[in-house]
Design a protein around this motif. Sequence first.
Motif, PDB file in Angstrom:
ATOM      1  N   LYS A  54      10.326   8.037   1.148  1.00 44.60           N
ATOM      2  CA  LYS A  54      10.350   7.337   2.433  1.00 44.60           C
ATOM      3  C   LYS A  54      10.580   5.835   2.251  1.00 44.60           C
ATOM      4  N   THR A  55       9.768   5.246   1.386  1.00 43.01           N
ATOM      5  CA  THR A  55       9.886   3.810   1.182  1.00 43.01           C
ATOM      6  C   THR A  55      11.254   3.458   0.608  1.00 43.01           C
ATOM      7  N   THR A  56      11.739   4.293  -0.297  1.00 43.55           N
ATOM      8  CA  THR A  56      13.057   4.043  -0.877  1.00 43.55           C
ATOM      9  C   THR A  56      14.122   4.025   0.213  1.00 43.55           C
ATOM     10  N   LEU A  57      14.059   4.999   1.118  1.00 40.77           N
ATOM     11  CA  LEU A  57      15.027   5.059   2.209  1.00 40.77           C
ATOM     12  C   LEU A  57      14.955   3.796   3.064  1.00 40.77           C
ATOM     13  N   TRP A  96       0.812  -1.189   0.000  1.00 41.25           N
ATOM     14  CA  TRP A  96       0.000   0.000   0.000  1.00 41.25           C
ATOM     15  C   TRP A  96       0.845   1.236   0.000  1.00 41.25           C
ATOM     16  N   GLY A  97       1.756   1.244   0.994  1.00 43.48           N
ATOM     17  CA  GLY A  97       2.562   2.438   1.171  1.00 43.48           C
ATOM     18  C   GLY A  97       3.425   2.645  -0.038  1.00 43.48           C
ATOM     19  N   GLY A  98       3.839   1.587  -0.630  1.00 39.76           N
ATOM     20  CA  GLY A  98       4.642   1.684  -1.853  1.00 39.76           C
ATOM     21  C   GLY A  98       6.062   2.007  -1.521  1.00 39.76           C
ATOM     22  N   ASN A 110       3.681  12.026  -1.006  1.00 35.16           N
ATOM     23  CA  ASN A 110       3.782  10.840  -1.859  1.00 35.16           C
ATOM     24  C   ASN A 110       4.938  11.010  -2.821  1.00 35.16           C
ATOM     25  N   GLY A 111       5.807  10.024  -2.817  1.00 38.16           N
ATOM     26  CA  GLY A 111       6.959  10.104  -3.714  1.00 38.16           C
ATOM     27  C   GLY A 111       8.131  10.851  -3.113  1.00 38.16           C
ATOM     28  N   ALA A 112       8.038  11.205  -1.813  1.00 38.84           N
ATOM     29  CA  ALA A 112       9.132  11.954  -1.192  1.00 38.84           C
ATOM     30  C   ALA A 112      10.371  11.074  -1.026  1.00 38.84           C
ATOM     31  N   LEU A 135       5.714   3.610  -9.362  1.00 35.33           N
ATOM     32  CA  LEU A 135       5.325   4.827  -8.662  1.00 35.33           C
ATOM     33  C   LEU A 135       5.255   4.558  -7.165  1.00 35.33           C
ATOM     34  N   SER A 136       5.350   5.626  -6.391  1.00 36.29           N
ATOM     35  CA  SER A 136       5.160   5.466  -4.950  1.00 36.29           C
ATOM     36  C   SER A 136       3.690   5.174  -4.694  1.00 36.29           C
ATOM     37  N   GLY A 137       3.404   4.611  -3.526  1.00 38.85           N
ATOM     38  CA  GLY A 137       2.049   4.157  -3.215  1.00 38.85           C
ATOM     39  C   GLY A 137       0.992   5.223  -3.458  1.00 38.85           C
ATOM     40  N   GLY A 138       1.211   6.398  -2.925  1.00 41.96           N
ATOM     41  CA  GLY A 138       0.212   7.452  -3.059  1.00 41.96           C
ATOM     42  C   GLY A 138       0.043   7.906  -4.494  1.00 41.96           C
ATOM     43  N   ASN A 139       1.104   7.884  -5.244  1.00 41.60           N
ATOM     44  CA  ASN A 139       0.994   8.312  -6.640  1.00 41.60           C
ATOM     45  C   ASN A 139       0.238   7.301  -7.480  1.00 41.60           C
TER      46      ASN A 139
HETATM   47  N1  LIG Z   1      11.769   0.654  -8.159  1.00 45.14           N
HETATM   48  C1  LIG Z   1      11.642   1.917  -8.615  1.00 45.14           C
HETATM   49  N2  LIG Z   1      11.913   2.221  -9.892  1.00 45.14           N
HETATM   50  C2  LIG Z   1      11.796   3.480 -10.354  1.00 45.14           C
HETATM   51  N3  LIG Z   1      11.412   4.511  -9.603  1.00 45.14           N
HETATM   52  C3  LIG Z   1      11.115   4.280  -8.324  1.00 45.14           C
HETATM   53  C4  LIG Z   1      11.214   2.977  -7.761  1.00 45.14           C
HETATM   54  N4  LIG Z   1      10.865   3.037  -6.459  1.00 45.14           N
HETATM   55  C5  LIG Z   1      10.561   4.322  -6.230  1.00 45.14           C
HETATM   56  N5  LIG Z   1      10.717   5.073  -7.331  1.00 45.14           N
HETATM   57  C6  LIG Z   1      10.509   6.522  -7.432  1.00 45.14           C
HETATM   58  O1  LIG Z   1      11.195   7.118  -6.351  1.00 45.14           O
HETATM   59  C7  LIG Z   1      10.436   8.160  -5.773  1.00 45.14           C
HETATM   60  C8  LIG Z   1      10.272   7.922  -4.303  1.00 45.14           C
HETATM   61  O2  LIG Z   1       9.375   6.838  -4.113  1.00 45.14           O
HETATM   62  P1  LIG Z   1       8.999   6.233  -2.700  1.00 45.14           P
HETATM   63  O3  LIG Z   1       8.224   5.001  -2.946  1.00 45.14           O
HETATM   64  O4  LIG Z   1      10.205   6.129  -1.864  1.00 45.14           O
HETATM   65  O5  LIG Z   1       8.037   7.364  -2.118  1.00 45.14           O
HETATM   66  P2  LIG Z   1       7.277   7.413  -0.730  1.00 45.14           P
HETATM   67  O6  LIG Z   1       7.813   8.549   0.038  1.00 45.14           O
HETATM   68  O7  LIG Z   1       7.289   6.094  -0.080  1.00 45.14           O
HETATM   69  O8  LIG Z   1       5.808   7.820  -1.215  1.00 45.14           O
HETATM   70  P3  LIG Z   1       4.347   7.292  -0.712  1.00 45.14           P
HETATM   71  O9  LIG Z   1       3.973   8.116   0.442  1.00 45.14           O
HETATM   72  O10 LIG Z   1       3.454   7.619  -1.879  1.00 45.14           O
HETATM   73  O11 LIG Z   1       4.447   5.849  -0.437  1.00 45.14           O
HETATM   74  C9  LIG Z   1       9.149   8.221  -6.569  1.00 45.14           C
HETATM   75  O12 LIG Z   1       9.270   9.259  -7.516  1.00 45.14           O
HETATM   76  C10 LIG Z   1       9.060   6.896  -7.257  1.00 45.14           C
HETATM   77  O13 LIG Z   1       8.424   7.036  -8.496  1.00 45.14           O
END
Ligand SMILES: Nc1ncnc2c1ncn2[C@@H]1O[C@H](COP(=O)(O)OP(=O)(O)OP(=O)(O)O)[C@@H](O)[C@H]1O
Lengths: 377, 525
Positions: B45-48, A375-377, B41-43, B412-416
């Motif tokens: 967080k999940t990537t970190l 969900w959170g992605g 969304n997309g900041a 895309l990130s979850g919210g996006n």
């Molecule tokens: N595996 C991937 N391949 C390409 N781009 C990615 C990948 N994972 C994340 N991104 C991009 O990196 C950016 C950060 O994404 P991330 O998922 O970390 O956001 P987030 O802060 O968790 O957002 P949300 O609150 O929507 O979950 C976004 O622009 C996303 O499109």
Amino acid sequence: MSEPTPPTRTTARRILSRVGKGLQIPILAIFTSLILAGIAIVLTAQTPAIGWQKVLDGYWGIVDGALLRGSGRTNTLVAMTPLILTGLAVALPFRAGLFNIGAEGQFVMGALVGTLTGIYLNLPPVILTVVVLLAGFVGGAFWGFIPGFLRARLKAHEVINTIMLNFIAIAFTNFMVRGPFKDPNPSTVQTLPILPAAELPRLFGSRLHVGFFIAILLAAAAYYFLFKTTWGFSLRTTGLNPTAAQYAGILPWKQYIISMVLGGGLAGVAGIIEVQGITHVLTEGFASGYGFDAIAVSLLAVNNPLAIIPAAFVFGVLRIGGDFLQIRAGLSVHIVSIFNALILLFVAAPAIVRSVFRLKSKEEEQTQASLSRGWGG
Amino acid sequence: MTKTPVLEARGLTKRFPGVLANDAVDLTLHKGEVLAMLGENGAGKTTLMNMLYGLYRPDEGEIWVNGRRVEMASPNEAIHAGIGMVHQHFMLIPVMTVTENIMLGVEETRGLLSRIPMLGRINRREVAGRIHSLSQQYNLAVNPDDFIRNLPVGIQQRVEIIKALYRHADILILDEPTAVLTPQEAEELFVIMRNLTQQGVSIIFITHKLKEVLRVADRIAVMRQGRMVGTAQPATATEASLAEMMVGRKVILQVKKGEAHPGQPVLQVQDLYVDDDRRQPAVQGISLEVRAGEILGVAGVQGNGQRELVEALTGLRPARSGQVHIGGVETTHYLPRQVTESGVAHIPEDREKHGLVMAYTVADNLCLNRYYLPPFAQGPVLNQTQIDDEARTLVQKFDVRTPSIYTHAGNLSGGNKQKVIVAREFSHPVRLLIANQPTRGVDVGSIEFIHNQIVSQRDQGSAVLLVSAELDEILSLSDRVAVMFHGQIVKVMPIAEASREKVGLLMAGSATADTDEQVQPQVIK
Ligand SMILES: Nc1ncnc2c1ncn2[C@@H]1O[C@H](COP(=O)(O)OP(=O)(O)OP(=O)(O)O)[C@@H](O)[C@H]1O
Ligand SMILES: [Mg+2]
């Protein structure tokens, strides 16, 4: 709010880089298979030195036999023809999420229906050729429809059904060839020849026939269908996410039937083209594994109709060059089967190739990550 | 604080094609604290978090655990260093029991052959024993013998936490754990988190819900566009200040909307019965009506038949009996496409399952429900230029953060992802909007935007059926509120009568919320 810098790539470059990336795995898979098959040869030889010599002779024989001589070259093109079409027969259902193992059966059913039409229907030349081709399509399409329908309506698994239908198709055709439609001449076990008007014209006085170009055209048409039409969009959506397809107003069960009918039809065309272009009669054991090689062709081409052409080329070369393994190096033609199996393995499990060559592509990282995103992605 | 942090990120940078997802990010986590992470969304967080857990390799930067630098090539190293992560989509195997899931990969073995790797007999009893003592120690009630598929989401999440603890994690990363929880389950999770930190576990907690942050965090870190933009203390921060820090502008947390002017009934449902996937009755005799120009909010704890109701209305699930009319035409047995074509937009509850094709580009996803109509298609031929143009417009208008319209939706990130669906469903004129959890996983700035869009749909004369587990969302958007419990609508009231307490009690199945009118508690058949 500022967007992250958008990449200003042209479409052409996008396509190029995609093609480049797409080639990585298949080429490395072929390369790795060559080496492993080579090791198998060396291990079975009396001494390693003789073994290595055999590998070199054998591989050179494949290239020489399939590509360097004129007759080998046309034979390669001739062998590519059914491989392209049966490859498409696997690829289209795959795009809809179905695994069609039944190209072999659809191939012979197409050949059977087409041949009978070509023997008994008396029409003027070009018209008869086309009608017989269509009859081949119908024969294969019907054989594809059955498992497609069973899957769509009864959720019966297509893998099992297509395998069973292969046996039925092959046995049924053999029965027809030996029984009701046997050429009265007692020394042969085959049907009567199709009418000359039903034959596909040959080119340059060689075995190469118009069917090769039909196959190329159909591959292009399949590509257009899949990627440029709404029908293809519905089909691919179903394959990638059936529940989302349903949400988008697509009826997955329809796509299952359509893809199996089209795929089966193309395999049927492959069968009848083989009759119209080469054999002119239907014999026992007619299919000779084209429908099974098709699975490897389609996988090597990642189910892309255009990529199926070069993939069919690879397997065409192996089919034709395989004979030279024996002639040149005294190696069994079955080495080619080992080789096919290895390619299949590496293409189906690209992770192996990636780890051997330490390719950690961005894409892999992404898929790894997509397992972890929720969900959170 | 002078003590060494348990976890430290120094200058972590991660690039994806076209995006700088993390730009030299620093992060410190101290022993026994709850660090809340906020960000649009997309900041990033999940990537970190994925880098801290070894799923992504940082392009630059270092990770330190307990004062030692750690190279993380895979989650194995992270687990070894004591880091555990609970993803939103749980990685549990539904047909296995709790015990089996927890020991997966770290099986305890016994018997003669146990010295030889992979040959010993699995020692279930001992594992179950350890699970039992862990759940005692941290107050995580689970039954080790339950099958995962029979457990509600909240309990599954608990199993994930135990799984991490079982691997000796003392740093826990929770990525939006509350997005799929009922408010009740979220409360239970917070208690568990407190228990854990009191016993020395440190927690990183990602959420978009500012109230939760203020309640449970010891410290708050905020990210924006790949950078760490600052930290805040829950004692001094307010929801408004946090929102501003995240988005970089003032966010109006209160929906502004005028009087509703209801017109003709658009959606009429009579005595509808629908079964769930296991053929158990899920919707049991629902009748309701939504008029043009009004928002009917359906409140209810998840799993009380809301999903089945929405799926039946949109043609995704057959109704067992009853009738549905849209704009006066009976649509009970319509196919999904016929429903769409009678002027219905639908934001589905489960975006991974229904809403998006992950392997398609953003552009293709944005035309998923209209690809076969002009101008996107001429006859059977797709017009990719039109599809792309429309996608560019929508991405701009709905502020979808994506490197390009050709990016796969799965990246895309979850919210996006959610914003792509919302953009698609709002991009064509509709008579009836059915929105199921429209803002799940979406940041405050975008919630504001989506809420305004819903209100403006209403003001343009659409009927809106809003289904949400967020009581706040229901109360701030709806003109009338219907409460669903055990497959039935137990009460419909105008928003003026819908107090938080009353709706909450009705959601919990209590009829006594209403004194002037006796509502029978509903019994499951
Ligand atoms: N595996 C991937 N391949 C390409 N781009 C990615 C990948 N994972 C994340 N991104 C991009 O990196 C950016 C950060 O994404 P991330 O998922 O970390 O956001 P987030 O802060 O968790 O957002 P949300 O609150 O929507 O979950 C976004 O622009 C996303 O499109
Ligand atoms: Mg995220």
